[in-house]
Structures are given as structure tokens and as C-alpha cells.
Design a protein around this motif. Sequence first.
Motif, PDB file in Angstrom:
ATOM      1  N   LYS A  48       0.953  -1.361  -0.072  1.00  0.00           N
ATOM      2  CA  LYS A  48      -0.084  -0.080  -0.173  1.00  0.00           C
ATOM      3  C   LYS A  48       0.860   1.244   0.157  1.00  0.00           C
ATOM      4  CE  LYS A  48      -3.722  -2.624   0.218  1.00  0.00           C
ATOM      5  NZ  LYS A  48      -4.376  -2.924   1.523  1.00  0.00           N
ATOM      6  N   ALA A  49       0.223   2.201  -0.414  1.00  0.00           N
ATOM      7  CA  ALA A  49       0.959   3.660  -0.365  1.00  0.00           C
ATOM      8  C   ALA A  49       1.647   3.850   0.838  1.00  0.00           C
ATOM      9  CB  ALA A  49       0.135   4.827  -0.700  1.00  0.00           C
ATOM     10  N   ARG A  50       2.886   4.424   1.003  1.00  0.00           N
ATOM     11  CA  ARG A  50       3.483   4.687   2.002  1.00  0.00           C
ATOM     12  C   ARG A  50       3.211   5.964   2.737  1.00  0.00           C
ATOM     13  NH1 ARG A  50       8.186   2.029   3.262  1.00  0.00           N
ATOM     14  NH2 ARG A  50       9.183   3.545   4.312  1.00  0.00           N
ATOM     15  N   GLN A  51       3.237   6.927   2.141  1.00  0.00           N
ATOM     16  CA  GLN A  51       2.798   8.210   2.943  1.00  0.00           C
ATOM     17  C   GLN A  51       1.361   8.232   3.352  1.00  0.00           C
ATOM     18  OE1 GLN A  51       4.941  10.755   3.706  1.00  0.00           O
ATOM     19  NE2 GLN A  51       6.488   9.570   2.743  1.00  0.00           N
ATOM     20  N   PRO A  52       1.291   8.576   4.729  1.00  0.00           N
ATOM     21  CA  PRO A  52       0.021   8.582   5.519  1.00  0.00           C
ATOM     22  C   PRO A  52      -1.065   9.556   4.532  1.00  0.00           C
ATOM     23  CG  PRO A  52       1.477   8.556   7.180  1.00  0.00           C
ATOM     24  CD  PRO A  52       2.402   8.842   5.672  1.00  0.00           C
ATOM     25  N   ARG A  73      -1.255  10.238   1.159  1.00  0.00           N
ATOM     26  CA  ARG A  73      -1.608   9.764   0.057  1.00  0.00           C
ATOM     27  C   ARG A  73      -2.493   8.731   0.287  1.00  0.00           C
ATOM     28  NH1 ARG A  73      -0.392   6.755  -4.513  1.00  0.00           N
ATOM     29  NH2 ARG A  73       1.503   5.637  -3.719  1.00  0.00           N
ATOM     30  N   TYR A  74      -2.144   7.790   1.334  1.00  0.00           N
ATOM     31  CA  TYR A  74      -2.894   6.648   1.780  1.00  0.00           C
ATOM     32  C   TYR A  74      -4.187   6.880   2.191  1.00  0.00           C
ATOM     33  CZ  TYR A  74      -4.799   2.597   4.391  1.00  0.00           C
ATOM     34  OH  TYR A  74      -5.605   1.637   4.585  1.00  0.00           O
ATOM     35  N   ALA A 105      -5.967   2.774  -6.599  1.00  0.00           N
ATOM     36  CA  ALA A 105      -5.002   3.795  -6.340  1.00  0.00           C
ATOM     37  C   ALA A 105      -3.958   3.873  -5.014  1.00  0.00           C
ATOM     38  CB  ALA A 105      -5.219   5.210  -6.547  1.00  0.00           C
ATOM     39  N   ALA A 106      -4.561   3.113  -4.028  1.00  0.00           N
ATOM     40  CA  ALA A 106      -3.731   2.892  -2.670  1.00  0.00           C
ATOM     41  C   ALA A 106      -2.906   1.835  -2.830  1.00  0.00           C
ATOM     42  CB  ALA A 106      -4.772   2.715  -1.378  1.00  0.00           C
TER      43      ALA A 106
END
Length: 393
Positions: free
Chosen positions: A289-293, A295-296, A304-305
Motif C-alpha cells: 500500500k501507499a507509504r505516505q499517510p 496519500r494513503y 490507487a492505494a
Amino acid sequence: MFAFIALPPLSLYVHLPWCVRKCPYCDFNSHEIGNKNTGGTLPEADYIDALLRDLTHDLPYVWGRRVETVYFGGGTPSLFSPAGIERLLAGIRALVLLAPGAEITLEANPGVAEYGRFADFRAAGINRVSLGIQSFDDQKLRALGRIHGGKEALAAAAAAAELFDNFNLDLMFGLPGQDEDAAHADLATALTFNPPHLSLYQLTLEPNTAFYQQPPVLPGEDAIATMQDALQARLAEAGLRQYEVSAYARAGHASRHNLNYWRFGDYLGIGAGAHGKLTQHDRIVRLAKARQPKRYMETAGTGAAIDEQRALTRDDAVFEFMLNALRLHEGFEPTLFTDRTGLSLAAAEPVLQRAQAQGLIEWNARGIRPTAHGRRYLNDTIALFLPATPQPA
């Protein structure tokens, strides 16, 4: 490509990525509350909403399957309120079938936990806590950049011991300025709480950490090896059996969640930077999953996640199985390899034979397990199974 007789056990990992302060040795996906991704506050309600959207989106991967364990990792999950954890667990139970008696673990930092908070976490549904003690020595804790001191460590361990039948204490050794007597003092203090589980880690300097950029002065390799042997002997005397490289437990108290990883079970990962490994009849899929909180939270609940989704090759499956299973002192039976990878053991036999010839593994009627030499040089053992790098044409 793969032929599975049955799907493996399934766990759920929930990543709560925030900390009060990033430790200089930490290479996990963790973010200080005051950084630009949070605006200086913990977005608890919004993040829980995102986690439940994420889980809902991922349900097609695990339709009809029962979740055996849940693990809240971080970061510092104990920054979240007991009410928030209770709400999150209620949402998880509404979406997936949670096994009766499921192990539900929360990682906690002594710097942000006290008796009343632990009691509320237990009431919320947590039945196992893992405390990041690292040391009881104020000087060593300062050197590690921890936000708690020895007094807070003692209070948190006492609360965990009183409130939970199942808890883990994390300790580190090989710390800056630490000698064998100091390491023994930390372990002796930990053992006064009669922990059913203890994790003992050597401090290592990982890339992309502050310690890697500006290394502290650590004990020499020989001193660390002597320290480790002595600590392991003391743990054995105390009735804590080493069942994995860094994990020691009394009978019946091994971490069920971590055992599922090491036995190459399946796990669904939700949260910023969470990883998953899922078996799907004829393939094994990896998700990240997306690392930056920030963007997550913006993308959770949509495709997109997902930053990465890939199917394992045969070589990947062999390597990843060995990477996990050879961490276990008991090793594994050949049937487990076939059950978890969908492959015949013949896919790994040439490398297993090489590892056996080098004295790194034992292979007999009881199964396949690392030797004492193989455990000492585990990275070398695992490296034998690395997939070959394609050569340029």
C-alpha cells in the motif's frame, strides 16, 4: 503455475504509522506526528475510516476465509485511543470472519502507555500486547533516542504483566556503551515480570536510518557474540525456549501471528505502507500500500492505494518460503513447503543439498532445519536461495 491442496491460514496486519519521535535506528514506515503529513496532530478518526475503506476494497482477495490473528503494528499503535481501537476492531469484525479466540496484538511504547490505558485496550478487545522496552537503563534509552526512561519501562511492564495473560517484552543488546554486565542487568529486570514471551534483538545499523548516517560506537563483533550466547543461556534457564532467531516463549505463548509469517501463511495488510501475501488457487500475490499517510488516506478504498501488486514466480516462492521458515529453530517438514508454495520439494532440492553440504542445514526424517552454524550465519544460508539474476543478452 502452482498447485495448492488448501489455502493457508490467514492473518490481518494493520499498520498505524505515527510516532512521537522517530528512533534513529528505525527503518520501518513510521512518521512523527508533527511532520508535514499530519499537520501536527494525529488524524485518528480519518485514518480509521481509511483503514476500513481499505479492508472493504481488499475483501475480494479473501472472500469466505477466516482471520486467525490481528496485529496492530507501527509506528506506535498505542498512540491511538482505546476507543479508536475498539471502533476499528468492531469494523474489522463486521467485514471479516474473525476466528473464536483470535490472537489480537497491539504494539505499545512505554512512553505513551500507562495502567489505565492498558486496561482500556484490554476492554477494547486487545488480548496480547508487545512492549518496545529495548532497555531499562536511562543512559542506554537516551542513546537509542527513546522517549521513555527506565521508570516508564518498569511501570509499563508491570501493567502488562498484571492485565494480560499474553504479553511480549522487546529487548535490544549490543547497544552503544553496553557491556555484558549491563545486558544481563536488562534481561534480569525483564525476567522479574515473568514474561510469557520475550523478543531479543541485536541493534543493527540499517540503511535509511539516522544511525546508519552517523553510526554510534557499538561493542565489537566478538563481544556481541559472547553477549548473545550468555543472554540466550539465561533465557533457557528461565524457561523461555528460543523458537525463532529473536523470539523466546514459554509453552503455549509463541506469537501466533508471527508464526503464520514464518510458516509462509497468508496475511492481508491494511494501512500506510502495509504489505500483504495472498494465495489465490493457482498463484501467490504480493500487495503493498501507499507509504505516505496523507496519500494513503486520500486513496484508501480504491486501486490507487496499491503501490505494488505482483505474482510470485517459482523462484520467488522458494526464496520467500526459505527466508521465513529457516528462521524457525524447528525448521519445517517437506509437506509444509508443498502446502504453502504449491510446489514439489524438488524445486528447492539442489540448493537444500548445497546448504546441507556446507553444514548450514540438517535434513533428516524429522524435517529440514538450520544447524547452529546456519542460525549463526542465517543471512548466508538464506542467500543461497536467492533467485538468479537474469544475465544481459
